[in-house]
Design an enzyme around this catalytic site. Structure first.
Site, PDB file in Angstrom:
ATOM      1  N   GLN A 287       0.851  -1.184   0.000  1.00 21.42           N
ATOM      2  CA  GLN A 287       0.000   0.000   0.000  1.00 21.42           C
ATOM      3  C   GLN A 287       0.883   1.228   0.000  1.00 21.42           C
ATOM      4  O   GLN A 287       1.790   1.353   0.824  1.00 21.42           O
ATOM      5  CB  GLN A 287      -0.930  -0.001   1.216  1.00 21.42           C
ATOM      6  CG  GLN A 287      -1.945   1.130   1.183  1.00 21.42           C
ATOM      7  CD  GLN A 287      -3.083   0.895   2.176  1.00 21.42           C
ATOM      8  OE1 GLN A 287      -3.180  -0.164   2.773  1.00 21.42           O
ATOM      9  NE2 GLN A 287      -3.943   1.882   2.327  1.00 21.42           N
ATOM     10  N   GLY A 288       0.640   2.115  -0.954  1.00 25.40           N
ATOM     11  CA  GLY A 288       1.436   3.321  -1.074  1.00 25.40           C
ATOM     12  C   GLY A 288       0.631   4.561  -0.742  1.00 25.40           C
ATOM     13  O   GLY A 288      -0.478   4.488  -0.213  1.00 25.40           O
ATOM     14  N   GLY A 289       1.216   5.721  -1.084  1.00 28.61           N
ATOM     15  CA  GLY A 289       0.588   6.983  -0.727  1.00 28.61           C
ATOM     16  C   GLY A 289      -0.736   7.238  -1.418  1.00 28.61           C
ATOM     17  O   GLY A 289      -1.581   7.971  -0.895  1.00 28.61           O
TER      18      GLY A 289
ATOM     19  N   GLY B 254      -2.690   4.564  -3.020  1.00 33.21           N
ATOM     20  CA  GLY B 254      -3.544   3.411  -3.234  1.00 33.21           C
ATOM     21  C   GLY B 254      -2.898   2.099  -2.860  1.00 33.21           C
ATOM     22  O   GLY B 254      -1.815   2.059  -2.283  1.00 33.21           O
ATOM     23  N   LYS B 255      -3.600   1.016  -3.195  1.00 32.42           N
ATOM     24  CA  LYS B 255      -3.147  -0.332  -2.871  1.00 32.42           C
ATOM     25  C   LYS B 255      -2.558  -1.008  -4.103  1.00 32.42           C
ATOM     26  O   LYS B 255      -2.908  -0.677  -5.237  1.00 32.42           O
ATOM     27  CB  LYS B 255      -4.306  -1.162  -2.329  1.00 32.42           C
ATOM     28  CG  LYS B 255      -4.894  -0.628  -1.027  1.00 32.42           C
ATOM     29  CD  LYS B 255      -6.077  -1.465  -0.568  1.00 32.42           C
ATOM     30  CE  LYS B 255      -6.657  -0.918   0.736  1.00 32.42           C
ATOM     31  NZ  LYS B 255      -7.832  -1.696   1.187  1.00 32.42           N
TER      32      LYS B 255
ATOM     33  N   LYS C 127      -1.472  -1.471  -9.418  1.00 33.78           N
ATOM     34  CA  LYS C 127      -1.566  -0.370  -8.459  1.00 33.78           C
ATOM     35  C   LYS C 127      -2.843   0.416  -8.721  1.00 33.78           C
ATOM     36  O   LYS C 127      -3.004   1.026  -9.785  1.00 33.78           O
ATOM     37  CB  LYS C 127      -0.342   0.544  -8.591  1.00 33.78           C
ATOM     38  CG  LYS C 127      -0.313   1.680  -7.576  1.00 33.78           C
ATOM     39  CD  LYS C 127       0.977   2.482  -7.697  1.00 33.78           C
ATOM     40  CE  LYS C 127       1.040   3.587  -6.675  1.00 33.78           C
ATOM     41  NZ  LYS C 127       2.278   4.376  -6.798  1.00 33.78           N
TER      42      LYS C 127
ATOM     43  N   ASP D   2      11.416   9.832  -2.749  1.00 33.50           N
ATOM     44  CA  ASP D   2      11.054   8.891  -1.681  1.00 33.50           C
ATOM     45  C   ASP D   2      11.975   7.684  -1.735  1.00 33.50           C
ATOM     46  O   ASP D   2      11.529   6.547  -1.827  1.00 33.50           O
ATOM     47  CB  ASP D   2       9.594   8.469  -1.814  1.00 33.50           C
ATOM     48  CG  ASP D   2       9.056   7.853  -0.518  1.00 33.50           C
ATOM     49  OD1 ASP D   2       9.669   8.084   0.544  1.00 33.50           O
ATOM     50  OD2 ASP D   2       8.037   7.146  -0.571  1.00 33.50           O
TER      51      ASP D   2
END
Length: 614
Positions: free
Chosen positions: A300-302, A304-305, A320, A419
């Site tokens: 899971q990112g900033g 969405g999944k 994604k 990031d």
């Protein structure tokens, strides 16, 4: 049965076939055979190049690392593939080759004389291999050569005087070789030259310097040429595919309304396409992920999944899904990521397979990385799963550095990831590092030194100047990379509050600095590592410290980082760092003593006042 075509249709078909003819009659099969012969001599023992097939009509259609123009091979980029063979003289049969890049391999043997017949060659980079023997005098016949980079080999003998006949030479790097003798005087007029770490007659005690004042790293010197060649080739090839595509679609669009790139109910009216990236329907994504089943979530990112999925052709993918693209930055992140990955192509960068857009969905489709992320392999392994040994961690450090260098030095505009951390380094089936999650990346014009944005990223990995001012640059990526190196060596997180219980620093960077001052290398290295090379660990730690200096101006560029990981220029930079660190500690100690003295004086005054009051 006779097929009748209208004159307009005949003209259209002939027009469509014209560009195909340019491939058919330019003897691309000859170039394909040469490439196969070249690859055999290079000895791809690790089987990195798997899509070169002699049965294909042309290498220009689908062969990796090959760039073509007008159906001719004009560029070969085979850097850092671990080749252990030799450079075949047959490469000279690629008459239209402009760029040949074989740096950072383990190639050996003599340099082919036949390269002197490559009249269109402009960029030749054979740096950091094991080539031996002399520089062929025949290379002086290369009339268009602009960049010749041979640093880090075992070349001997003298520099051929005839090499000075190449009047258009812009860069000449023969450093770190066993060359001897006089340097042809005309070569000192080359805008960028480097003869350091050789036995050639130059230096401060002689009349000529060993390196030009205008010398810049190889990658930057070549990037504009390579980008120009690549961009032109991509444009030409894209036009060809576009013509073939519309010819094929001409008679199908009326029958199959649900095909790719045709208006489909539920699909966004915005038509987005980049090169050969595929557009999927929402139904395909639902089938691939079992209707986005929670059991298929792998991250899971900033925005969405990420789901594990399987396409109808059994291709395993990572899907994604942006859960709320209407939120500020959501749709922009989608378009940015599609655009970035469509133009940034490198073996250490995550490749985008395709995307899906509807009125309510924004979805990206990537290859599935079966070994997940570096962070997972360091800290979240399940019983029986394989961890990361030291050679693999070292290879990950090199691969990640190469990927970031490409983003910073070879993309125009350059790309800042923003990031950089172990969780965003994925691992393919060979545990090769693949830098992913460009959702936070920014396109930056090469004339702009930084961009100001809302601070995003992961605490512990964020550079201090970015955190305090919101200004990010490629040096913020360098800082994050340095922290990632510490993760690789220690296996620990960038921030760990459990260290408070042991009265240690919460920040991994401060914790490692303290252990380095106390020369406790064994307490730094991950306890899960059964064996490691102390010298290599020290190199990685020194590069990490240089990358995480508080001032962005003091941090190296990623091109310099790649060199320092190989030991080039590291000793000098590390000596400077130790001097600065010692001065900083002395200043800190002095300030601490002053503070304690001032505090004691205050207590004394208070005691006197209290005694007088009594």
């Amino acid at each position: 049965m006779h097929l009748l075509l209208k004159p307009s249709m005949i003209s259209f078909v002939l027009l469509l076939l014209l560009p195909l003819g340019s491939f058919a009659f330019n003897e691309p099969d000859v170039e394909g055979g040469v490439l196969i012969e070249l690859l055999t001599a290079l000895n791809d023992s690790n089987h990195k190049i798997t899509d070169w097939d002699r049965h294909f009509v042309s290498p220009c259609f689908s062969w990796s690392n090959v760039t073509c123009r007008n159906g001719r091979v004009v560029s070969l980029n085979l850097a850092s593939y671990g080749f252990t063979g030799t450079l075949s003289p047959s490469v000279s049969k690629l008459k239209y080759l402009v760029t040949l890049d074989l740096q950072n391999n383990n190639l050996s043997g003599p340099l082919p004389d036949s390269l002197g017949d490559m009249l269109n060659l402009q960029n030749l980079n054979l740096a950091h291999n094991n080539f031996n023997g002399s520089i062929p005098a025949s290379w002086s016949r290369l009339p268009n050569l602009k960049h010749l980079v041979m640093t880090g080999n075992h070349l001997s003998g003298s520099i051929p005087e005839s090499l000075a006949n190449i009047t258009g030479l812009l860069e000449l790097d023969l450093s770190s070789n066993d060359l001897t003798g006089e340097i042809p005087p005309q070569l000192f007029s080359t805008p960028m030259f480097n003869f350091t770490a050789t036995h050639l007659t130059c230096g401060s005690n002689l009349q000529q310097p060993c390196v030009s004042s205008s010398s810049i790293p190889v990658s930057k010197g070549r990037s504009k040429v390579q980008v120009a060649v690549t961009a032109a080739s991509i444009c030409a090839f894209s036009l060809l595919l576009l013509g073939a595509f519309f010819g094929y679609r001409f008679h199908r669009v009326r029958k199959f309304k649900h095909d790719i790139f045709v208006d489909v109910a539920g699909e966004d009216e915005r038509k987005i396409s980049f090169g050969q990236i595929r557009r999927f329907s929402l139904r395909e994504m639902q089938l691939a992920t079992d209707n986005f089943s929670e059991s298929n979530i792998i991250g899971q990112g900033g925005y969405g999944k990420v789901y594990r999925g399987v396409l109808v052709d059994n291709t395993r993918v990572a899907v994604k899904r942006l859960m709320d693209y209407h939120s500020p930055g959501g749709e922009a992140a989608f378009l940015r990521e599609v655009h970035l990955i469509s133009v940034a192509v490198h073996k250490n960068l995550l490749r985008l397979i395709g995307f899906c857009t509807t009125s309510t969905e924004r979805i990206l489709v990537y290859p599935f990385m079966q070994n997940l992320s570096v962070a997972y392999r360091l800290r979240d392994l399940k019983p029986g799963e394989k961890g990361l040994d030291w050679p693999t961690r070292k290879r990950i450090a090199f691969g990640t550095a190469n990927g970031l260098e490409y983003l910073h030095e070879h993309c125009n505009p350059k790309i800042i990831h923003r990031d950089m951390k172990a969780a965003n380094i994925l691992l393919d089936h060979d545990f090769e590092a693949v830098l992913g999650d460009f959702g936070l990346a920014k396109l930056v014009d090469t004339k702009v030194t930084h961009v100001t944005t809302q601070v995003r990223g992961t605490m512990g990995h964020i550079a201090p100047e970015y955190l305090s001012t919101g200004k990010s640059s490629e040096k913020t990526d360098v800082f994050g990379y340095g922290i990632t190196l510490l993760e690789l060596v220690t296996g620990q997180r960038a921030i760990d509050f459990s260290r408070l219980e042991e009265e240690e620093d919460v920040l991994l960077l401060d914790h490692i600095k303290k252990l380095l001052r106390e020369k406790r290398l064994e307490d730094i290295v991950d306890r899960n590592l059964k064996s490691y090379n102390c010298k290599e660990v020290e190199t990685i730690l020194q590069v990490a410290m240089l990358c995480t200096q508080s001032s962005p101006e003091d941090r190296p560029r990623m091109a310099e980082v790649v060199s320092m990981l190989q030991g080039v220029g590291l000793a000098e930079r590390w000596a400077e760092w130790e001097q600065l660190e010692e001065a900083s500690m002395q200043e800190f100690s002095l300030m601490s003593h002053k503070f304690i003295w001032a505090e004691d004086s205050t207590h004394d005054q208070e005691a006197i006042q209290l005694s007088q009051a009594r």
